[in-house]
Design an enzyme around this catalytic site. Structure first.
Site, short mmCIF file in Angstrom:
data_model
loop_
_atom_site.label_atom_id
_atom_site.label_comp_id
_atom_site.label_asym_id
_atom_site.label_seq_id
_atom_site.Cartn_x
_atom_site.Cartn_y
_atom_site.Cartn_z
N PRO A 98 39.50 -49.61 -12.70
CG PRO A 98 38.42 -49.59 -10.93
CD PRO A 98 38.31 -50.08 -12.50
CB ALA A 106 45.54 -45.78 -7.30
CD GLN A 129 37.09 -48.75 -7.51
OE1 GLN A 129 38.23 -48.53 -7.26
NE2 GLN A 129 36.45 -50.14 -8.03
CB CYS A 138 41.98 -50.47 -2.92
SG CYS A 138 44.44 -50.24 -3.07
CE LYS A 183 38.64 -54.61 -10.45
NZ LYS A 183 39.47 -55.06 -9.22
CG ASN A 231 39.86 -57.60 -12.56
OD1 ASN A 231 40.50 -57.11 -11.08
ND2 ASN A 231 40.65 -57.13 -13.68
N GLY A 232 41.58 -60.14 -13.74
CA GLY A 232 42.97 -60.35 -13.41
C GLY A 232 43.14 -61.21 -13.80
CG ASP A 233 46.60 -63.32 -13.47
OD1 ASP A 233 47.00 -61.53 -12.69
OD2 ASP A 233 47.03 -64.01 -13.25
N GLY A 243 42.62 -54.58 -16.66
CA GLY A 243 43.87 -53.33 -16.17
C GLY A 243 45.48 -52.79 -16.15
#
Length: 350
Positions: free
Chosen positions: A17, A19, A91, A122, A163, A225-227, A249
């Site tokens: 998700p 924004a 979310q 976040c 998350k 999650n990440g990169d 993402g």
């Protein structure tokens, strides 16, 4: 195959998700390609959403395009209307259990969604410092667990996930403590971004730390999650770090086909040399399809403005991408937008 509670996801590759980006039009483009195990709505502030409903008698807004509870087969004008339905998550965020529980009940009563996800990750100042929510709560494991427990109870059996990040700061990485507290609260799955809140999106995601958390969980799956910028990286993360799923993402904004590619690689339907890469002409058609969806839902002026954030993603990495971005920012009508796309995607420019 990854399961979130009783829900079995069709693939282990999940959409993050984001924004400002994870709207109905974007989700429909991802659905067009397939390979996504779980789609997600951008995060919604519980008290803010409830206040809007009290004033306007509706929970729409960021929830535009969600299938209503009384007609779960309607997903807009998806090209893949007859394909298996991709599960959908909403979310939510706040720092008070009562509004989070109330919003959860309303969402599940009104919309056909399969997962409620709680945002504890976040790092943006308005959420962290001003609202003391999101990643701010990483400092307080018991408070996170209390919020999660309220949502789990309100969901009445619908899976709830959460998350979060490695910690609030680089010198206070308490991801294991937070993960165990959330597991005990009753959530059905966790997604861990491999950075601390104070890192924002700088530096590199620490997948070794993600793997450590995975080893400590007793019952529920962990999604990393990440990169993750390529389908190869998605498959490598899944196979190297022992996670149950991988969330993608920002890379999906430029490559909405990345989920299908990752799933094809994972199941050896192709090798790295035979991955299908859309041609510039196909990217143009996709861009205009995305714009057409927004025009269905908004006024011409609103759709053109909304497309300004997405259009540069389609041109990323191509020659003259900067000129294209400038032309898109100056477009105020559908005609001007299409002219900018036509000019950019001419063969002699690519």
């Amino acid at each position: 195959m990854i399961k979130i509670g009783t829900l079995t996801l069709p693939t282990p590759f999940l959409q993050a998700p984001m924004a400002g980006f994870s709207n109905d039009a974007f989700r429909r483009i991802l659905s067009r390609f397939g390979g996504v195990g779980l789609l997600a709505v951008e995060m919604i502030h519980a008290r803010g959403a409830l206040e809007i409903e009290r004033r306007r008698k509706t929970l729409n807004g960021r929830l535009w395009g969600l299938p209503p509870k009384n007609n779960p087969t309607r997903r807009g004008n998806l090209e893949a209307q007859n394909s298996p339905k991709i599960p959908l998550a909403i979310q939510i965020w706040d720092n008070q259990p009562a509004p989070m529980a109330e919003l959860t009940r309303k969402l599940l009563d009104q919309f056909d969604v399969q997962v409620i996800d709680i945002n504890f990750g976040c790092p943006m100042p308005d959420v962290v410092q001003k609202a003391q929510s999101g990643a701010w709560l990483l400092q307080y494991p018991e408070r996170m667990a209390t919020l999660a427990r309220a949502v789990v109870e309100a969901a009445e059996g619908v899976p709830v996930s959460a998350k979060f990040r490695l910690g609030f700061s680089a010198d206070s990485l308490n991801a294991v403590e937070n993960a165990l507290a959330l597991e005990e609260s009753g959530v059905a799955a966790l997604t861990l971004h491999g950075r601390s809140a104070d890192q924002m999106y700088s530096g590199e995601a620490n997948w070794e730390k993600i793997a450590e958390v995975k080893q400590r969980l007793k019952r529920i799956p962990l999604i990393g999650n990440g990169d993750i910028r390529t389908p190869q990286a998605a498959v490598r993360a899944l196979q190297t770090y022992g996670v149950d799923g991988v969330m993608i993402g920002r890379a999906a904004l430029q490559k909405p086909w990345i989920f299908r590619q990752a799933d094809d690689l994972l199941h050896q339907r192709c090798d790295e040399d035979s991955l299908h890469l859309p041609t510039p002409q196909e990217q143009k058609e996709l861009l205009l399809e995305h714009f057409a969806i927004l025009l269905e839902q908004h006024s011409e002026s609103e759709a053109t403005i909304l497309m300004r954030r997405f259009a540069p993603c389609y041109g990323a990495g191509l020659p003259n991408a900067r000129k294209f971005r400038i032309a898109i920012q100056q477009a105020t009508t559908a005609e001007e937008f299409r002219a900018a796309a036509d000019n950019f995607f001419q063969d002699e420019n690519l």
